[in-house]
Design an enzyme around this catalytic site. Sequence first.
Site, PDB file in Angstrom:
ATOM      1  N   LYS A 120       0.809  -1.220   0.000  1.00  0.00           N
ATOM      2  CA  LYS A 120       0.000   0.000   0.000  1.00  0.00           C
ATOM      3  C   LYS A 120       0.844   1.272   0.000  1.00  0.00           C
ATOM      4  CE  LYS A 120      -3.105  -3.055   0.196  1.00  0.00           C
ATOM      5  NZ  LYS A 120      -3.380  -3.691  -1.087  1.00  0.00           N
ATOM      6  N   GLU A 198      -3.105   7.764   7.792  1.00  0.00           N
ATOM      7  CA  GLU A 198      -4.040   8.564   6.996  1.00  0.00           C
ATOM      8  C   GLU A 198      -4.970   9.312   7.931  1.00  0.00           C
ATOM      9  OE1 GLU A 198      -6.251   5.719   4.710  1.00  0.00           O
ATOM     10  OE2 GLU A 198      -4.783   5.643   3.105  1.00  0.00           O
ATOM     11  N   HIS A 233     -15.170  -6.107   8.663  1.00  0.00           N
ATOM     12  CA  HIS A 233     -14.479  -6.181   7.377  1.00  0.00           C
ATOM     13  C   HIS A 233     -14.944  -7.344   6.512  1.00  0.00           C
ATOM     14  CE1 HIS A 233     -12.267  -2.845   8.781  1.00  0.00           C
ATOM     15  NE2 HIS A 233     -11.727  -3.509   9.774  1.00  0.00           N
ATOM     16  N   ARG A 290      -8.300  -8.573  -9.076  1.00  0.00           N
ATOM     17  CA  ARG A 290      -8.995  -9.842  -9.341  1.00  0.00           C
ATOM     18  C   ARG A 290     -10.449  -9.530  -9.673  1.00  0.00           C
ATOM     19  NH1 ARG A 290      -9.048  -9.150  -3.618  1.00  0.00           N
ATOM     20  NH2 ARG A 290     -11.197  -8.847  -2.946  1.00  0.00           N
TER      21      ARG A 290
HETATM   22  C1  MV4 Z   1     -10.271   3.907   6.344  1.00  0.00           C
HETATM   23  C2  MV4 Z   1     -11.442   4.304   7.012  1.00  0.00           C
HETATM   24  C3  MV4 Z   1     -11.554   5.631   7.353  1.00  0.00           C
HETATM   25  N1  MV4 Z   1     -10.551   6.496   7.061  1.00  0.00           N
HETATM   26  N2  MV4 Z   1      -9.302   4.810   6.077  1.00  0.00           N
HETATM   27  C4  MV4 Z   1     -11.179  -0.800   6.252  1.00  0.00           C
HETATM   28  C5  MV4 Z   1     -10.819  -1.750   5.193  1.00  0.00           C
HETATM   29  C6  MV4 Z   1      -9.620  -1.198   4.524  1.00  0.00           C
HETATM   30  N3  MV4 Z   1      -9.634  -1.491   3.115  1.00  0.00           N
HETATM   31  C7  MV4 Z   1      -9.703   0.256   4.795  1.00  0.00           C
HETATM   32  N4  MV4 Z   1     -10.699   0.458   5.789  1.00  0.00           N
HETATM   33  C8  MV4 Z   1     -11.009   1.705   6.219  1.00  0.00           C
HETATM   34  N5  MV4 Z   1     -10.076   2.647   5.944  1.00  0.00           N
HETATM   35  C9  MV4 Z   1      -9.455   6.059   6.439  1.00  0.00           C
HETATM   36  N6  MV4 Z   1      -8.486   6.934   6.166  1.00  0.00           N
HETATM   37  C10 MV4 Z   1     -12.423   3.358   7.285  1.00  0.00           C
HETATM   38  C11 MV4 Z   1     -12.199   2.042   6.910  1.00  0.00           C
HETATM   39  C12 MV4 Z   1     -13.246   1.132   7.258  1.00  0.00           C
HETATM   40  C13 MV4 Z   1     -14.001   0.490   6.290  1.00  0.00           C
HETATM   41  C14 MV4 Z   1     -13.756   0.674   4.933  1.00  0.00           C
HETATM   42  C15 MV4 Z   1     -14.511   0.048   4.001  1.00  0.00           C
HETATM   43  C16 MV4 Z   1     -15.543  -0.786   4.405  1.00  0.00           C
HETATM   44  C17 MV4 Z   1     -15.804  -0.999   5.733  1.00  0.00           C
HETATM   45  C18 MV4 Z   1     -15.035  -0.374   6.689  1.00  0.00           C
HETATM   46  C19 MV4 Z   1     -15.319  -0.584   8.035  1.00  0.00           C
HETATM   47  C20 MV4 Z   1     -14.559   0.032   8.969  1.00  0.00           C
HETATM   48  C21 MV4 Z   1     -13.519   0.884   8.584  1.00  0.00           C
END
Ligand code: MV4
Length: 489
Positions: A120, A198, A233, A290
């Site tokens: 990442k 972030e 998640h 994918r």
């Molecule tokens: C975040 C976020 C809020 N702010 N990044 C969770 C999965 C991963 N791919 C990134 N995720 C998140 N990143 C920032 N800067 C909140 C999440 C997140 C989330 C993202 C997508 C779907 C469900 C989630 C559940 C909790 C937190």
Amino acid sequence: MNARPFRKVLVANRGEIAVRVLTACRTAGLATVAVASEADVSARHARLADELVVLGPASARESYLVAAKILDAARATGADAIHPGFGFLSENAAFARAVLDAGLVWIGPPPAAIEAMGLKVPSRERMKAAGVPVVPGSHDLSPEHLAGIGMPIVIKASAGGGGKGMRVVRSESELAGAIESCRREAEAAFGDPTLYAERYLERPRHIEIQVFGDTHGRVVALGERECSLQRRHQKVVEESPSPVVTPSLRARMSEAAVAAAKEVGYVNAGTVEFLLDTDGSFFFLEMNTRLQVEHPVTEEAWGLDLVALQLTVAAGEPLPSDLPTAPAAHAIEGRLYAEDPENGFLPQIGTVLVYEEPGGPGVRVDSGIESGSEVSVHYDPMLAKVVARGRTREEARRRLVDALGRTVVLGVATNVSWLKRLLETPEFVRGDLDTSLLSRLEVPPSPEPPAEVLAAAAGVLAVGDGRSVAAAHAVFPDPFAAGTFRVLG
Ligand code: MV4
């Protein structure tokens, strides 16, 4: 790349995705090879192919995840192409390279593109340089750099993804501890302690754009999927289009997603994940190199067959010139898991004694199970995806609620009734979704016993074969106790 026509496809997967891909290959007139662990030799996917190669013991580590066994299986059967499905080896760049080195067609993205998006920290840098908006943040975790981001912040592992090892920090005093524990976890889980920070968005939506590239340099976007409804998640409900994405927002997100894919020379199906903030700004999160579990909602809303397109592109042909540019319908998918919502969503194992899929207008079920299937500890607890399409979101939602009410799984507890109740909450009906909704939302409890279980129990008792009676009793010990039966139409 090694794109050229092929005749016989080995599908290196199991369950619903193997069924989905094998069916698409058969429809395209291709010969097919399935692979299976010893636990899966009589599974649906294993019976669907022209040939079957047994890989090894039930444990995925000794079967579906062993690259050398998959390559041996291709050699032994004369398969000239490999489709990895999703999960397992699908995002393993070394495996993709080994497939190409063996002179086979890889029905997936170039290994270099998989690699470029795998870590990442470098992928964020690269996306930023390509003009794709990324969440304000820093790869330098020193206090001076973090101060520039502002609270709250989230610490993530470079080798992570999908939420593994994330730490949300709300005050300066928690920072050092969070970095320390995140670093330890990243080192233990991925062997790579690299972290980044972030700005933490409190209630973003998770919107992802389906992209597709061909070997002639064309990359297209095929709309968004709203995937905000996740539990720890794990995605639960997905839909396309998103209730909040306007044509102009779709155009801007599509442009960013295509730029991201082009930057890494992307070919075949991929997904660019974004967070959409409450003020309408969006930020690149990661790219999944994918085909995704939730691809059916795009297929239903856009009238496409994404697996057929994967075969086309892998054969070196250009993408069709008449692809749609907007969704023609609305589609919603509910994921059916073997888990017990009444008991902390604990994964369930056992024999599926009776399984019945709903049909009807606009209803589609992607599944790898049938009556008699074993749900074991070895594999993913997702049993099926129930998808409904409608002219409007509300029509799709009502059809999905109805379809879930006609989905019968006896013998193993599932989330089917919980999903139905989730789709009936005012928040879902309004389309008022965000990534933290499921941690706040009270899904109303199930009335005991669920009407569909009663009806199913009554039905199998009426049929009267011993196995069905046992099934009915396994789920609801005394189907007559509640006094009334409602027979579903
Ligand atoms: C975040 C976020 C809020 N702010 N990044 C969770 C999965 C991963 N791919 C990134 N995720 C998140 N990143 C920032 N800067 C909140 C999440 C997140 C989330 C993202 C997508 C779907 C469900 C989630 C559940 C909790 C937190």
